[in-house]
Structure formats: structure tokens, C-alpha cells
Enzyme design. Sequence first.
Site, PDB file in Angstrom:
ATOM      1  N   HIS A 170     -12.062  -5.706   7.570  1.00 48.23           N
ATOM      2  CA  HIS A 170     -12.614  -5.772   6.277  1.00 48.23           C
ATOM      3  C   HIS A 170     -14.012  -4.764   6.283  1.00 48.23           C
ATOM      4  O   HIS A 170     -14.951  -4.859   5.525  1.00 48.23           O
ATOM      5  CB  HIS A 170     -13.158  -6.997   5.592  1.00 48.23           C
ATOM      6  CG  HIS A 170     -11.874  -7.832   5.416  1.00 48.23           C
ATOM      7  ND1 HIS A 170     -11.096  -8.192   6.063  1.00 48.23           N
ATOM      8  CD2 HIS A 170     -11.680  -8.335   4.026  1.00 48.23           C
ATOM      9  CE1 HIS A 170     -10.077  -8.935   5.490  1.00 48.23           C
ATOM     10  NE2 HIS A 170     -10.438  -8.989   4.108  1.00 48.23           N
TER      11      HIS A 170
ATOM     12  N   GLU B 220       0.649  -1.196   0.101  1.00 46.26           N
ATOM     13  CA  GLU B 220      -0.112   0.024   0.079  1.00 46.26           C
ATOM     14  C   GLU B 220       0.886   1.089  -0.130  1.00 46.26           C
ATOM     15  O   GLU B 220       0.463   2.454  -0.490  1.00 46.26           O
ATOM     16  CB  GLU B 220      -0.859   0.058   1.269  1.00 46.26           C
ATOM     17  CG  GLU B 220      -2.146  -1.047   0.996  1.00 46.26           C
ATOM     18  CD  GLU B 220      -1.645  -2.623   1.208  1.00 46.26           C
ATOM     19  OE1 GLU B 220      -0.651  -2.759   1.771  1.00 46.26           O
ATOM     20  OE2 GLU B 220      -2.563  -3.352   0.990  1.00 46.26           O
TER      21      GLU B 220
END
Lengths: 426, 326
Positions: free
Chosen positions: B129, B60
Site C-alpha cells: 500500500h 486490474e
Amino acid sequence: MGATHLPSTEFDETAADDQLEAEAEAQLGSPAEPMVQLLAPDGTLGTDPVFSAYAEKLDGEKLRGFYADMAKIRRFDVEATALQRQGQLALWVPLTGQEAAQIGSGRASQPQDYIFPTYREHGVALTRNVDLAELLRQFRGVSNGGWNPKDTNFHLYTLVLAAQTPHAVGYAMGIQRDQKAAAAVAADGAQDRPAEPKAAVMVYFGDGASSEGDVHESMVFAASYNAPVVFFCQNNHWAISVPSSVQTRIPLSNRAKGYGFPGIRVDGNDAIAVHAVTEWALEHAREGKGPVLIEAFTYRVGAHTTADDPTKYRESAEETLWRAKDPLDRLEKYLRAQGLADDAFFDQVKADGDELAAYVRKTTYDLETPDIRTAFANTYVEAHPLVAEELAWFEEYSAGFAETPEHNSAEPGSPDPDDAATGVAR
Amino acid sequence: MTTMTIAKAINEGLRATLDNNPRTLLMGEDIGALGGVYRVTDGLLAEFGADRVVDTPLAESGIIGTAIGLALRGYLPVCEIQFDGFVFPGFNQITTQLAKMHARSNGNLTVPVVVRIPYGGGIGSIEHHSESPEALFAHTAGLRIITPSNAHDAYWMIRQAVECQDPVIVFEPKRRYWLKGEVDTQNPGASADPFKAHVLREGTDATVVAYGPLVPVALAAADAAAEDGHSIEVIDLRSISPIDFDTVTASAKKTGRLVVAHEAPTFGGIGGEIAARISERAFLSLEAPVIRVGGFHMPYPVAKVEEDYLPDIDRILEALDRALAY
Ligand SMILES: Cc1ncc(C[n+]2csc(CCOP(=O)(O)OP(=O)(O)O)c2C)c(N)n1
């Protein structure tokens, strides 16, 4: 060119390499790898199967230029340190000892290349024609940048360690795309302008920063996309007080092998070797052959910054050992032995350095404190209601002070007739 | 006008963007052949090729960091972060670099990077999530943050984000990806300004402000309140940074009561910012304190209990009851 036997960590060893290798071994606690060195500390020029060819291209004028740059930046460093001591700068990050690593590599770059520095790359800035006085803006606290990177292709200093390394790779990916697009246009036969020169990116970071995850991610991206980027690690042996042995068990250049591109360890105090290796690496990148990691094995002779006290964590004997490998001394020896420079040259270099120092000193005093309104103006590119609202509040608040002269410091000496009446204490 | 899901609308918005401007590119994990874990980039690789729809290494910080470099070179990267809880390895690059590059260069450099983040709960997923980290980004000056709640906005917002010269984070309400709605791809209409709040439903007794995944919940709560005879105004905030305080203030002054609802934890959240601003701006018009409805101060709970965590119609109604009782 013998690039076929790269990575050059497999280069033949020389006697000088042996000595440095033994030291490196002691410092890294593991078998050191060979290192490219051309100019030995005694000023004699050795040979290297790949890089001598690059060194041979350097004529007297170029070598004198290297020396002049190194001397200039060392003088600048002394001046900036003095300015900090006098309270004119909040902090200074000295580079003494790393002149060859920076001038040698910076001089190997071409104007179309783009450089991402950390915060100690004053020498590289010099080679990119950045006005050195502008470097001091950040350290004086009048700017978080100080120059326009677009003018010189020398990016702003970055204080979050390693954060600039993925920027460099992204920029290199952009260059790659631009070149691909230009090639497509050329193949169409539609080009009526001269081809852009091929470009590469070079990014600087330290041995300490090499532990940051961003360096790893950058190298993965660079390898995955074969980006035209040269990673230039100045291993100056210390990350503030932590020795490089805490960051790595192997020579940092060896890490490149794990990513699948060449890694070269070069004597970072040898401007000729650094220049040769960097020129090779930048060519490699510009030609589309992908990234290269260069580890310049050098030493931070002074403190990490003016806020640091190296006597707390390292032996002065180590410093003495490295002073004997001084990058300026060895090039001076070589230039004199070859008859490439005489006293007059060195006197001139000294005079130029003093002139630069005087200029930097004067310019620093003159640096204007910005208006905080510029920060309001530059937080966003496009209009932003919160910024506008806070600015409007600030204007009104400031205007309130303007109406009460006792709070207005703009005219310190002016008499204030209302003073007694309002009774506001100063 | 066509009817499509929010996911499809974003896909169409990205397609239009890639079509219109050769300097745009998409970057992210699994966004190519797979079309993204939510299939938002479905079909774009086949249409635009691997140079425009880039499957990146799994990193990321590398994604955001290289996007910054590409933007410095004049490209317009749109990054996809796979899930809200995985943006944090890239948080450093977003907050210390992306947000500040323009300011620290004294306005010389711009980094128009877009970061798309599917966010929020309600999909029964596992740890990391289902998070709502928008306040962490909103606190950082230099970033803009928008979140669509319907397909039309979803289509336009991604296009507007790419056109914006500032870095923009688009928080996509993942549990609404399959929500269908009318999209006018020719004309944004009232959605022309992505940073403006929309009054979705007029009312006189109280206002509910929500954004992203909670907008349909707020509307349903207003319907339920109407059955009890209360007239509730509903505002879709749309932009979390900047916040369109003018629209919220006008509504609060009109109704005198304000409830702010979001999925993110109440403490330190966007609701607190709205409550504070509105009490400064409309104190004398308020009949009740501004009431916040949000998640609890805990890591996002396991899926089996997320119904107890997420603000629902009843939680909003309970807040409205409290506001109306003053
Ligand atoms: C992310 C981050 N962590 C910590 C620091 C504080 N810090 C500034 S310089 C430094 C040491 C850096 O060492 P190195 O990378 O070897 O570079 P050098 O300063 O020796 O050139 C540290 C820890 C920082 N600037 N950024």
C-alpha cells in the site's frame, strides 16, 4: 428460433457427434459435451434444431464463396510458408486445418462489426478484405502492424496471448454506449440521419490462450456489462507442444456457463455449422442479449509456426485422423453432390489461388524497409522532448557517416578518392 | 482562487472533465458509491451516473484492457488503480499494449487512456500500500508520467492528462491527498504545460530536485539549510516522463551542485537517470557529483520503520552537506 434452449451444449447428439465426442473424450480425459455439426466429413448435411435454419439461408453462391475463400487462404498459407523457407519472412504462423473455423466465422460478421484477432487469423482477415500481402509485413519485420484497422474493422495481430480479449470487451462496451446515445437522440425525435446498424465485436484466441488470466477477466467484464462480444476460441488442440488437456479438464465452451452466458461447441472443420453458430452469436450480441463463447473444435494440421517441430511432441496418426475431416474436402463433396459446383469452378478456384500467391510473393519482395525515423515519429502522438533529442542526435550521428564516404553504403560502387588518404579499413 | 486539498482538487478536475466531454468516463474498483478508497471520486457517481463513473469488477488487467478497447472506440477512460502495489496485474496491459498501440499501428490508432495511481508511503499502511513504482513505467516508451505535488497542479494535471492524446499515468502522492492549497480553476498559469518542471525556490549554492510527495520535504530542507546560510534552489519535477531536463540543467549550471530526491529505491530509479543526464549536459559546471537520495533496495518496509526508509529533511540535508563539501 430455438434460442431458448441455449446454451447449446445441451443440443441433441448425432451419430457424427458421437464419434467426435469419443475422440474429444480421449483427448480431454473427461466426458465431452455435444457439438454442433451440420456438414459431416463425408459431405452429407445433417440437421440441428436451432442452427439448420441458419444453414438454410446459405445458397449455392455463398457456399461456393466459402469454399473459394478456404482454398485461397490455404494457398496463401503455402506461399507464406515457402517465403519463410526462402528467408523472405522471419517467421510464419500456418493455419492449415483451421480454414472452416475462420472463413465460417469471419463470413458471419458484418462490416460494422469489429474483429480482434490473435496472430493466426489469416482467413478471418481475408473475409474482412484485408490485403493479405499486408499481413506479411509483420512477419517480414518491416512493421509491427501492417494495415490500418480502421479501414476494415480488423484489428492488428496481437502476440501477447489473450491481451486482445479485454480490448474487445472494452470496444464492445463502447459500441453499447454509442447505441444507447443514438437511441436517446432518436427518442428525442431529433434524428435526421439513418440509424447506425447495430454492431458487435468478435475476438479470437486459442485453447492455450484460454488459460491466460485476461480471458477470465474479459469474460467477467463482458458478463457484468452484458457487452456485445463474441469470444471465438479456436481449439486446435495444441499450444505449441502442450495439448489442450493441460489447459482444461472440460470442453472450453462449458466455461461460459460459469460466467453466465451461452457457450457453444461447434465442429470447427464444418464451415456451414461454424457460420450458423457465429451468425446466431453475433445476432445475439448485436440485439443486446450479451456475450457468447464459441469453441470451434478444430485441429492445427501443420506446425505451430515455421520454427516448430511437431514430430517432437505428437503422433502423426493424430494428424492423419484429422486430415480425414478436412474442411475443404467435405465442402467440396457437398457442393459436387448437390450439383452446386463443377470441375470448372474448382479449376477457377485453383487459378485464383495461384494468382493470389504470385501477387503476395511479388508484393513481399517489394515491401519497403521503413526508415527508423517513422519509429521516432510514432512512439508518441504529441511532441516529446526525449524523442526529439534522441532523433536530433541520430540525425547528427547519421550525417557524420554521410560525410565520410567510406562508411556510406548508399553508393556501393562509387570510387572513394579519400580512401587511401584516411586509411580507414572497411 | 479557492483553497482545497489535493484529493478535492483531483475530484474537481475529474468533475470538470466529465462535465466538458461526454466521452470521458471513470473506471475503477469502489469508485462509485464509496467514492474510491481515498474518496477522490466522491460524489461523482451521484452527479454523472453509473455509465460515467463505473464500478468495475475487481480485475486490474481487465480495467486497463477494457479501457484500451473503449479508447479504440473513441472514449476517454480514466482508470483508478486502488493502490500502487496492485497495479502489477495490469502492468502487462499498460506496458505491452497501452504504451505500444500507437507505435505498432504506425500512428493509425491512439489510445488516450489515463491511469491514476495513488503512490508512495508515509501513511502507516500495510504491505503493497506504499510503493513507488514510477521508474518501472518511465522505462517504457509510449507512456507519459506526471505527478502533482500541490492542489493547483493536481486539478490541472488530471484535466491535461485526459486531453493528452498519449496514454498518461498520473501518480498521486497519497500522503499529500489532504494537503491544502490554492487552486485557480479558471487559469492554469505556470501549470499550463504538465510536462514542465517548476523552480519553486531560487537559490545559488545547490539544487534539490524532487517530485510528488517529497516536494514539501525538499522545500523544508531548503528552509533549514538557509538557516545555516546556504541558498538552495528547489525544483518540482512534475513530469517523470518526459523529464524537463532543460530546467534541471539550467539550475545545475547555475548552482553547480545537484541533489535528486525521491521515495522510490535509489537503485535504478529516476534519480540515476537525472544524475547521468546532468553529468552529460553540465559536467564542466558541476562542483560535486550529483547525489541521489531515495529509498533502500528492499521491499517497502513495515510501517513501524518507514520513517527510517523514507527520505526526510535530514537525509536531504545530509546529501546537501556532502555536495557542498566538494
Ligand atoms: C503471454 C504469452 N506467453 C507465451 C507466448 C508464447 N507463445 C506463442 S504462441 C503460444 C501457444 C499458443 O497456443 P494457443 O493459444 O492454443 O493458440 P494457437 O497458436 O494454437 O493458435 C505460446 C506459448 C506468448 N505469445 N504470449
